[in-house]
Scaffold this active site. Structure first.
Site, PDB file in Angstrom:
ATOM      1  N   ASP A 305      -9.769  10.019  -5.304  1.00 26.98           N
ATOM      2  CA  ASP A 305      -8.650   9.300  -5.928  1.00 26.98           C
ATOM      3  C   ASP A 305      -9.145   8.017  -6.576  1.00 26.98           C
ATOM      4  O   ASP A 305      -9.119   6.966  -5.955  1.00 26.98           O
ATOM      5  CB  ASP A 305      -7.584   9.002  -4.869  1.00 26.98           C
ATOM      6  CG  ASP A 305      -6.300   8.444  -5.446  1.00 26.98           C
ATOM      7  OD1 ASP A 305      -6.069   8.594  -6.664  1.00 26.98           O
ATOM      8  OD2 ASP A 305      -5.519   7.855  -4.676  1.00 26.98           O
ATOM      9  N   GLU A 339      -3.362   2.421 -11.956  1.00 26.48           N
ATOM     10  CA  GLU A 339      -2.388   3.434 -11.547  1.00 26.48           C
ATOM     11  C   GLU A 339      -1.895   3.179 -10.132  1.00 26.48           C
ATOM     12  O   GLU A 339      -0.725   3.404  -9.827  1.00 26.48           O
ATOM     13  CB  GLU A 339      -3.022   4.833 -11.641  1.00 26.48           C
ATOM     14  CG  GLU A 339      -2.057   5.986 -11.377  1.00 26.48           C
ATOM     15  CD  GLU A 339      -1.904   6.345  -9.906  1.00 26.48           C
ATOM     16  OE1 GLU A 339      -0.951   7.068  -9.568  1.00 26.48           O
ATOM     17  OE2 GLU A 339      -2.747   5.908  -9.082  1.00 26.48           O
TER      18      GLU A 339
END
Length: 477
Positions: A305, A339
């Site tokens: 991630d 993000e």
């Protein structure tokens, strides 16, 4: 011996004939143009698996830079790394797109414990992103366990002066683990806002994972519209700690839970999206964007991630160049910033695309880890959704069976309109939440072959989108 030899020879003939028959059936099922597409897609996979660069790029990013929280020195190093790498791949143009991002820092390692039956139990804990710190001495209070935001709201002022413990676990009957995540992440995001309104002293949340382990999962939270004087500290405890605490509360409902954290929200910091592109050979004014997010949480190395998404996105362009595939439309690779706690990079990219009257006709995002490819989710109008689903017969040989309507990705979704086709890359999700937002999200958890298969899968669908969603007249946004 002759019997064995005959058996082996017969078996060889059987399998050889079966393979020829299978190829004949496939050939009969595909048109001439589809056979050409099948050949090109196979070449993309061959190149990724034999000459792929993504794994070594990921090693460099994770091992030499590590976690990349927005506003940090590591995030800036990642921007410089991304710009340099895009230039090395040989994209036609590479530039940095300025964006102001939140700057939250964790501070010293968090501490938590409580005592029961005369024994102190230490608790694996981590602050949630955007949370305030506790007082320097920490906080201690009785704990009220709840399973939902509605259950917390129903307590009202009964939670005043208490620590509220959100303990809703993943629904493990969900095959798609992102649905399980979506079913309980609201307690992490909104828990402090709900409980702060009624005077709670703090919030602790069960980590967002399928597993029972002792690795706390961080992630963003929000105080929504809560006045600043009502802000309360919020942290996540490991799933195993949550199980134990829940059992201990049944034995002693008045036990005192203590935790201390020293995180802080600083002023916004300057940063960048990293952008590079291959100009389209026929309609360069039409743009396909492919990307992931460059930032990550600070506990691990940001491997799954979203380091995997970053390197896979760039490898799409690398594979096109390696195989001399010249896209008809412009292929733009974007490493989005922020993000994890704000999506400022995504919003800035969409804002500038609109301001510059850019015509994005498609987008693909990889932000679901680097595990075995399973398929794609599609956010598009009915005609284009049906078109992408029709490509199953070309993509199924590579394990890409799940091609269906759904969401795309947080970084490309701000581009959404009635004409654009947005796609989310979907690898197998069963192990993803073992690592997501934890100290375990490290390079060694990524399998080289799975990562490369993902790059090729993304290149395959972009190849098809570029060919069949291509239009000579740009659609007005």
């Amino acid at each position: 011996m002759r019997a064995i030899t005959l058996l082996i020879f017969t078996s060889f003939l059987f399998f050889s004939c079966a393979q020829k028959q299978e190829k004949a059936i496939i050939s009969d099922a595909l048109s001439v143009e589809e056979i050409k597409d099948s050949t090109n897609i196979k070449q993309l996979f061959d190149s990724a698996l034999i000459e792929g660069k993504s794994y070594e790029w990921l090693r460099d990013l994770t091992q030499n830079i590590g976690g990349r929280l927005s506003g940090s020195t590591q995030a800036q190093k990642a921007v410089e790394w991304g710009e340099k790498l895009m230039k090395e791949v040989g994209l036609d143009s590479v530039w940095l797109q300025p964006v102001m991002v939140p700057h939250w820092i964790r501070g010293e390692k968090e501490i938590a414990n409580y005592t029961i039956n005369g024994k102190q139990k230490n608790v694996a804990i981590c602050a949630l992103g955007f949370s305030i710190a506790t007082p320097s001495e920490g906080i201690s209070a009785e704990v009220i366990e709840v399973k939902s935001l509605d259950e917390a709201r129903a307590l009202g002022t009964k939670m005043q002066g208490k620590i509220v413990f959100f303990n809703r676990a993943f629904d493990n009957t969900q095959i798609h683990t992102f649905k399980a995540y979506g079913g309980c992440v609201d307690q992490r995001v909104q828990g402090a806002a709900v409980c702060g309104e009624f005077g709670a002293k703090g919030v602790i949340v069960r980590s967002m994972t399928n597993s029972i382990d002792d690795f706390p999962h961080t992630g963003t939270m929000s105080y929504v519209d809560l006045p600043e004087e009502k802000y309360i500290p919020a942290a996540a405890i490991s799933s195993q700690a949550a199980e134990i605490l829940s059992a201990d509360l049944k034995q002693n409902p008045t036990l005192q839970f203590y935790f201390k954290q020293s995180c802080k929200n600083l002023t916004d910091a300057p940063s960048f999206n990293v952008v590079g592109e291959i100009k389209g050979s026929k309609t360069p004014e039409n743009i396909f964007v492919v990307g992931g997010h460059l930032d990550s949480w600070d506990l691990g190395e940001g491997a799954h991630d979203d380091g995997t998404g970053i390197v896979q996105s760039l490898e799409v362009a690398y594979l096109f160049k390696k195989n001399n595939i010249k896209p008809k439309n412009t292929l733009r690779v974007v490493f989005f910033m922020n993000e994890e706690n704000g999506t400022r990079g995504a919003k800035k990219y969409a804002e500038l695309a609109k301001l510059n009257k850019e015509n994005h006709i498609g987008g693909l995002e990889s932000d679901a880890g680097g595990h075995t490819p399973r398929g794609f989710s599609i956010d598009a109008n009915t005609a284009n959704t049906d078109l992408l689903i029709s490509w199953k017969k070309l993509l199924a040989p590579y394990g890409l069976h799940d091609i269906e309507k759904g969401g795309s990705g947080a970084d490309i979704s701000p581009l959404k309109n009635e004409n654009i086709t947005l796609v989310g890359y979907r690898p197998d999700s069963q192990r993803y939440f073992d690592y997501h937002h934890t100290s375990r999200d490290t390079f060694d958890k990524v399998n080289k072959r799975e990562l490369e298969l993902g790059s090729a899968s993304m290149a395959g669908i972009i190849y098809l989108m570029d060919k069949y969603l291509y239009n000579n007249t740009p659609v007005k946004p």
